[in-house]
Design an enzyme around this catalytic site. Structure first.
Site, PDB file in Angstrom:
ATOM      1  N   ASP A 187       0.843  -1.201   0.000  1.00  0.00           N
ATOM      2  CA  ASP A 187       0.000   0.000   0.000  1.00  0.00           C
ATOM      3  C   ASP A 187       0.878   1.251   0.000  1.00  0.00           C
ATOM      4  OD1 ASP A 187      -2.301  -1.544  -0.016  1.00  0.00           O
ATOM      5  OD2 ASP A 187      -2.391  -1.653   2.162  1.00  0.00           O
ATOM      6  N   LYS A 215       0.428  -8.082  -2.574  1.00  0.00           N
ATOM      7  CA  LYS A 215      -0.891  -7.545  -2.938  1.00  0.00           C
ATOM      8  C   LYS A 215      -0.713  -6.128  -3.487  1.00  0.00           C
ATOM      9  CE  LYS A 215      -4.203  -5.932   0.063  1.00  0.00           C
ATOM     10  NZ  LYS A 215      -5.013  -4.803  -0.390  1.00  0.00           N
ATOM     11  N   ASP A 217      -5.720  -6.576  -6.068  1.00  0.00           N
ATOM     12  CA  ASP A 217      -6.896  -6.358  -5.212  1.00  0.00           C
ATOM     13  C   ASP A 217      -7.633  -5.083  -5.632  1.00  0.00           C
ATOM     14  OD1 ASP A 217      -8.619  -6.431  -2.983  1.00  0.00           O
ATOM     15  OD2 ASP A 217      -7.162  -5.417  -1.694  1.00  0.00           O
ATOM     16  N   LEU A 218      -8.330  -5.165  -6.768  1.00  0.00           N
ATOM     17  CA  LEU A 218      -9.020  -3.964  -7.261  1.00  0.00           C
ATOM     18  C   LEU A 218     -10.521  -4.010  -6.983  1.00  0.00           C
ATOM     19  CD1 LEU A 218      -6.980  -3.235 -10.514  1.00  0.00           C
ATOM     20  CD2 LEU A 218      -6.720  -2.277  -8.225  1.00  0.00           C
ATOM     21  N   LYS A 219     -10.994  -5.077  -6.367  1.00  0.00           N
ATOM     22  CA  LYS A 219     -12.373  -5.154  -5.837  1.00  0.00           C
ATOM     23  C   LYS A 219     -13.424  -4.649  -6.823  1.00  0.00           C
ATOM     24  CE  LYS A 219     -11.126  -4.552  -0.924  1.00  0.00           C
ATOM     25  NZ  LYS A 219      -9.661  -4.420  -0.900  1.00  0.00           N
ATOM     26  N   HIS A 255     -16.744  -4.023  -8.823  1.00  0.00           N
ATOM     27  CA  HIS A 255     -18.149  -4.034  -8.398  1.00  0.00           C
ATOM     28  C   HIS A 255     -18.950  -3.194  -9.392  1.00  0.00           C
ATOM     29  CE1 HIS A 255     -21.102  -3.588  -4.737  1.00  0.00           C
ATOM     30  NE2 HIS A 255     -21.678  -4.031  -5.832  1.00  0.00           N
ATOM     31  N   ASP A 256     -19.617  -3.866 -10.325  1.00  0.00           N
ATOM     32  CA  ASP A 256     -20.400  -3.154 -11.349  1.00  0.00           C
ATOM     33  C   ASP A 256     -21.361  -4.179 -11.950  1.00  0.00           C
ATOM     34  OD1 ASP A 256     -21.216  -1.330 -13.440  1.00  0.00           O
ATOM     35  OD2 ASP A 256     -19.282  -0.342 -13.251  1.00  0.00           O
ATOM     36  N   PRO A 266     -22.762  -7.143 -14.380  1.00  0.00           N
ATOM     37  CA  PRO A 266     -22.017  -8.346 -14.800  1.00  0.00           C
ATOM     38  C   PRO A 266     -21.143  -8.155 -16.033  1.00  0.00           C
ATOM     39  CG  PRO A 266     -24.246  -8.939 -14.150  1.00  0.00           C
ATOM     40  CD  PRO A 266     -24.181  -7.440 -14.101  1.00  0.00           C
ATOM     41  N   ASN A 267     -21.687  -7.552 -17.078  1.00  0.00           N
ATOM     42  CA  ASN A 267     -20.959  -7.410 -18.330  1.00  0.00           C
ATOM     43  C   ASN A 267     -19.703  -6.548 -18.161  1.00  0.00           C
ATOM     44  OD1 ASN A 267     -20.916  -7.955 -21.157  1.00  0.00           O
ATOM     45  ND2 ASN A 267     -21.380  -5.781 -21.479  1.00  0.00           N
ATOM     46  N   THR A 323     -13.595  -6.203   6.374  1.00  0.00           N
ATOM     47  CA  THR A 323     -13.257  -6.501   7.774  1.00  0.00           C
ATOM     48  C   THR A 323     -13.286  -5.248   8.646  1.00  0.00           C
ATOM     49  OG1 THR A 323     -10.910  -6.189   7.399  1.00  0.00           O
ATOM     50  CG2 THR A 323     -11.748  -8.404   7.075  1.00  0.00           C
ATOM     51  N   ARG A 355      -2.707  -9.336  12.760  1.00  0.00           N
ATOM     52  CA  ARG A 355      -1.700  -8.654  13.576  1.00  0.00           C
ATOM     53  C   ARG A 355      -0.863  -9.712  14.278  1.00  0.00           C
ATOM     54  NH1 ARG A 355      -2.591  -5.567  10.482  1.00  0.00           N
ATOM     55  NH2 ARG A 355      -3.477  -3.484  10.604  1.00  0.00           N
ATOM     56  N   GLN A 377     -13.647  -6.899  18.756  1.00  0.00           N
ATOM     57  CA  GLN A 377     -14.564  -6.027  18.023  1.00  0.00           C
ATOM     58  C   GLN A 377     -13.995  -5.623  16.663  1.00  0.00           C
ATOM     59  OE1 GLN A 377     -17.692  -5.354  18.901  1.00  0.00           O
ATOM     60  NE2 GLN A 377     -17.149  -6.846  20.470  1.00  0.00           N
ATOM     61  N   GLY A 389       0.031  -5.934   5.920  1.00  0.00           N
ATOM     62  CA  GLY A 389       0.656  -4.719   5.406  1.00  0.00           C
ATOM     63  C   GLY A 389       1.465  -3.991   6.448  1.00  0.00           C
ATOM     64  N   ARG A 390       0.770  -3.145   7.216  1.00  0.00           N
ATOM     65  CA  ARG A 390       1.475  -2.248   8.137  1.00  0.00           C
ATOM     66  C   ARG A 390       2.398  -2.937   9.138  1.00  0.00           C
ATOM     67  NH1 ARG A 390      -3.845   1.245   9.078  1.00  0.00           N
ATOM     68  NH2 ARG A 390      -4.657  -0.830   8.616  1.00  0.00           N
TER      69      ARG A 390
HETATM   70  O1  C5P Z   1      -3.815  -3.305   8.081  1.00  0.00           O
HETATM   71  P1  C5P Z   1      -2.818  -3.768   7.080  1.00  0.00           P
HETATM   72  O2  C5P Z   1      -1.844  -2.703   6.684  1.00  0.00           O
HETATM   73  O3  C5P Z   1      -2.154  -5.074   7.449  1.00  0.00           O
HETATM   74  O4  C5P Z   1      -3.686  -4.055   5.798  1.00  0.00           O
HETATM   75  C1  C5P Z   1      -3.253  -4.798   4.687  1.00  0.00           C
HETATM   76  C2  C5P Z   1      -4.367  -4.880   3.683  1.00  0.00           C
HETATM   77  O5  C5P Z   1      -5.464  -5.574   4.248  1.00  0.00           O
HETATM   78  C3  C5P Z   1      -4.888  -3.515   3.217  1.00  0.00           C
HETATM   79  O6  C5P Z   1      -4.409  -3.309   1.923  1.00  0.00           O
HETATM   80  C4  C5P Z   1      -6.392  -3.635   3.233  1.00  0.00           C
HETATM   81  O7  C5P Z   1      -6.909  -3.765   1.934  1.00  0.00           O
HETATM   82  C5  C5P Z   1      -6.672  -4.917   3.988  1.00  0.00           C
HETATM   83  N1  C5P Z   1      -7.341  -4.708   5.287  1.00  0.00           N
HETATM   84  C6  C5P Z   1      -8.643  -5.105   5.431  1.00  0.00           C
HETATM   85  N2  C5P Z   1      -9.274  -4.968   6.637  1.00  0.00           N
HETATM   86  C7  C5P Z   1      -8.628  -4.441   7.705  1.00  0.00           C
HETATM   87  C8  C5P Z   1      -7.300  -4.055   7.583  1.00  0.00           C
HETATM   88  C9  C5P Z   1      -6.684  -4.198   6.352  1.00  0.00           C
HETATM   89  O8  C5P Z   1      -9.246  -5.600   4.473  1.00  0.00           O
HETATM   90  N3  C5P Z   1      -9.284  -4.329   8.858  1.00  0.00           N
END
Ligand code: C5P
Length: 234
Positions: free
Chosen positions: A11, A33, A60-62, A64-65, A67-68, A124, A182, A191, A211-212
């Site tokens: 990211d 990713k 990971d471009l998700k 959403h539109d 079908p075609n 999430t 994590r 939560q 990621g982070r």
């Molecule tokens: O939080 P982190 O930096 O690990 O996130 C990595 C990837 O996971 C992000 O690119 C994001 O798309 C996804 N993510 C998610 N739900 C979260 C945290 C991150 O889908 N709660």
């Protein structure tokens, strides 16, 4: 060979940052990713560059539109050679089925391997308190996963906390890609719908997107190795 269940999220906004991290992680990480932040700023070249480094890519471009449009978009993305593509399950069963079929036909036509296609269930980041669907989040996630499977998709993206229910509902051979991971020792609050690598894998996740915790670490390679160590033997 590196453990391909770990997918590191790139990211970033710049190619330089990508190159620096991928170089630092070296052979410890194979799967990356590429999400909208990076793709929209750097473009498709980053996927081609990662492939040239012999890395695997979850694009990971998700989508959403209708079908075609989603089917057409996925077929265009297939040119880049990513290993996993995704759509939102909320786009509906018909959209997912059309997308999977179009991708399969196009791959056969070109004589290439069809990339895996997975569906986002419920983000999430959405906690029960802000959820306004008719079903409970976990019920909705399982329903989306079953729809994705019936539509011919290879798996889903879901919170690690729902991985077990999905595995039970969809059986083996179904990809469950879980973000919201994590490392052990981090502050895990139920939560927030997040888990440790160990808990996610034990619950049935096939891939962990992280990621982070790696990118922001003082020593990203050490952070990745520590996570890989936590994953060992599970
Ligand atoms: O939080 P982190 O930096 O690990 O996130 C990595 C990837 O996971 C992000 O690119 C994001 O798309 C996804 N993510 C998610 N739900 C979260 C945290 C991150 O889908 N709660």
């Amino acid at each position: 060979m590196a453990d391909e269940r770990l997918i590191v999220a790139l990211d970033f906004h710049t190619f330089d940052d990508v190159k620096k991290l991928v170089d630092t992680l070296g052979d410890s990480v194979t799967f990356y990713k590429v999400g909208m932040e990076l793709f929209y700023s750097v473009g498709a070249g980053v996927v081609e560059w990662l492939k040239a480094q012999e890395k695997k890519i979850f694009l990971d471009l998700k989508l959403h539109d209708i079908p075609n449009t989603v089917a057409g978009g996925l077929c265009s993305l297939m040119n880049l050679g990513a290993n996993i593509l995704n759509v939102h399950a909320a786009g509906g069963f018909t959209m997912m089925k059309t997308a999977a079929e179009a991708l399969g036909k196009e791959a056969a036509l070109r004589g290439v391997e069809r990339p895996k296609l997975i569906a986002i269930t419920v983000l999430t980041s959405i906690a029960q308190a802000e959820w306004c669907g008719a079903l409970k989040i976990s019920e909705q996630v399982v329903d989306f996963a079953k729809q994705a499977q019936a539509a011919g998709l290879d798996g889903v993206v879901a919170s690690p906390q729902e991985a077990k229910l999905i595995r039970e509902a969809c059986g083996e051979n179904f990809l469950i890609v879980t973000p919201g991971i994590r490392p052990a020792g981090a502050d895990i609050n139920d939560q927030q719908r997040i888990s440790t690598p160990r808990a996610a894998l034990q619950n049935g996740a096939t891939h962990l997107v992280i990621g982070r915790p790696i990118r922001a670490a003082a020593n990203p390679r050490d952070a990745a190795l520590k996570i890989l160590n936590e994953m060992r033997g599970i």
